[in-house]
Scaffold this active site. Structure first.
Site, PDB file in Angstrom:
ATOM      1  N   ASP A  77     -21.217  19.001   8.545  1.00 24.24           N
ATOM      2  CA  ASP A  77     -22.250  17.868   8.791  1.00 24.24           C
ATOM      3  C   ASP A  77     -23.319  18.078   7.504  1.00 24.24           C
ATOM      4  OD1 ASP A  77     -23.352  20.344  10.039  1.00 24.24           O
ATOM      5  OD2 ASP A  77     -25.090  19.122  10.734  1.00 24.24           O
ATOM      6  N   GLU A 144     -24.906  21.559  12.512  1.00 24.43           N
ATOM      7  CA  GLU A 144     -25.639  22.547  11.957  1.00 24.43           C
ATOM      8  C   GLU A 144     -26.922  22.079  11.731  1.00 24.43           C
ATOM      9  OE1 GLU A 144     -27.699  25.467   9.124  1.00 24.43           O
ATOM     10  OE2 GLU A 144     -27.167  23.176   8.882  1.00 24.43           O
TER      11      GLU A 144
END
Length: 489
Positions: A77, A144
């Protein structure tokens, strides 16, 4: 733009490809499925869990079967942020990449080098038939940047490797061996609002602050737009009567907010408001003379039409502004053990006004970081008590423990040795104030031997993010030398 003219070509090929795929935190299904398809195409073992984390395995090259397997780890991400004057749809549009002065950049948005470069490097290694290596595991996690929920939800028992190399730090020539823990804490301040015929409605907008990563850049002492604007209005409220309509700033708790805006009612004239705010702006900006580009800080004040706004009383306005002004944000303590390391900080990253039926909710979201678990918990408790004592409701959204330094590490010593052989000087062994998933994996499995490396990435989490072409090349060659000379058993 075609980055394949730059070496290493396949790394930049995959970086370009994943930059076309939506991967904001919480929206990683497309990139996760892309990784599954990649693994199947190359006849590799792949495991996709319910959180869309991906684990890929590749067998050892001939002659490397006896050595310990190694896990290369990153996250898929990215922080999705853009300049206010840029129209961009992160769910459908590819990142607009270009190269300038030796750096890869994006036009008006975050680049996603954090941590897209890790994904690109891992895919390039996996597809190669010529790179020699021990048994490989590639672990790429989700979410994350917001809560590390991907790492939290991943079953670490799925890993066969006892050595894990995280490729999510942002400074070539450094080996990171410790990182801060992170806790997100929210608070909700609900106040009764009023409605009546009003005039003299003003909007003020603060822009041009540098912002930055709330871990890696917090030591730079850049201004927090939420705190800055609240300070302006708090000072003004003691000079002119104010009734606040709204105040908003920031979109990510892990990014120091660069912009904020507010609407309010005042019986003072436009010229009086403008003159006072400009004066206060210069006074507050001077605190940041060494960390901000003062000439870039803009404060726009305008009159707006009555659109049936509701507003706070003058007393509630002062109370709320005082709550924001006194809300902790920035560096709290420096480490006494590691020179230059910020030990504990908090970032008031999100401030949002929400309209209820006859009330307003002012929502706050802060990210606490610390390399000491006890101190991290203390600051979290302080924020909860701060909310409670001001008649607000606080909540812990998540808690990730720090990654603490290990005295003995086979992988650290091996990476140091190879770096010196390749470059002729020792790498720096560092701790970082930013949060890395290493702490979660270490907490789940204390036997893991973990380090973190990566190429130079400047201004992550902001539209000024850029990544060094030279550092990507150096990091790639470093990793290949590591794998081909690997003899850890």
């Amino acid at each position: 733009m075609n980055l394949e003219n730059y070496y290493p070509e396949r790394v930049f090929h995959y970086f370009t490809e994943i930059s076309k795929i939506p991967r904001c935190s919480g929206n990683e299904k497309a990139i996760s499925d892309y990784l599954v398809d990649f693994a199947k195409k190359h006849n590799l073992f792949v495991y996709q869990d319910e959180s869309n984390n991906i684990l890929i395995r590749k067998k050892a090259s001939e002659g490397y079967e006896k050595y310990e397997s190694i896990c290369l780890q990153g996250h898929m991400d990215m922080v999705c942020d853009k300049n206010k004057d840029v129209e961009f749809d992160f769910c459908n549009s590819p990142i607009n990449i270009y190269v300038e002065d030796g750096y890869i950049k994006a036009r008006g948005t975050t680049l996603g080098a954090d941590n897209g470069i890790s994904v690109a490097i891992c895919l390039s290694i996996l597809e190669s038939d010529t790179i020699k290596h021990p048994a490989l595991e590639i672990l790429l996690t989700t979410d994350e940047e917001v809560s590390m929920s991907g790492a939290e939800n991943f079953d670490v028992n799925k890993l066969e490797s006892k050595i894990l190399v995280n490729i999510d730090s942002e400074e070539y020539g450094s080996i990171y061996v410790s990182s801060a823990g992170c806790s997100a804490v929210s608070s909700s301040y609900v106040i009764t609002s009023n409605k009546s015929d009003i005039s003299n409605i003003y909007e003020v907008e603060l822009t041009g602050l540098l912002g930055g990563h709330s871990g890696a850049d917090i030591h730079e002492n850049t201004a927090n737009a939420n705190n800055f604007l609240a300070n302006l209005l708090f000072k003004l409220s003691y000079m002119k009567e104010l009734k606040l309509i709204s105040i908003n700033g920031g979109s990510k708790n892990n990014t120091i907010p660069r912009e904020a805006s507010a609407k309010f009612v005042s019986e003072a004239s436009f010229s009086e408001i403008k003159k006072a705010l400009d004066l206060f702006k210069d006074s507050i900006a001077f605190r940041y003379v060494e960390s901000e580009k003062l000439e870039n800080i803009k404060l726009e004040v305008r009159e707006i039409k009555n659109e049936n706004y509701s507003y706070l009383s003058t007393k509630d306005t002062k109370d709320l502004l005082a709550y924001i002004v006194n809300h902790p944000t920035g560096v709290i303590r420096k480490s006494n053990e590691i020179e230059g390391l910020i030990q504990t900080s908090t970032n008031l990253g999100i401030l949002e006004t929400r309209e209820l039926e006859d009330k307003k909710e002012f929502y706050f979201n802060s990210l606490v970081r610390s390399s000491k678990t006890e101190e991290q918990r203390y600051v979290v408790d302080y924020l909860l008590d701060y909310a409670k004592n001001n008649k607000a409701k606080g909540e812990i959204l998540d808690f990730a423990a720090p990654w603490e330094y290990k005295e003995e590490s086979k992988v650290r010593e091996y990476f140091k040795k190879v770096f010196f052989e390749q470059n002729g000087y020792e790498p720096r062994i560092l701790a970082i104030h930013a949060g890395l998933e290493c702490g979660i994996f270490a907490e789940k499995n204390a036997d893991l031997d973990i380090i973190s490396i990566g190429p130079d990435i400047k201004n992550p989490h902001t539209p000024d993010e850029k990544m060094s072409l030279e550092a990507v090349k150096n990091t790639w060659e470093y990793l290949i030398k590591i794998l081909e000379g690997y003899k850890i058993d």
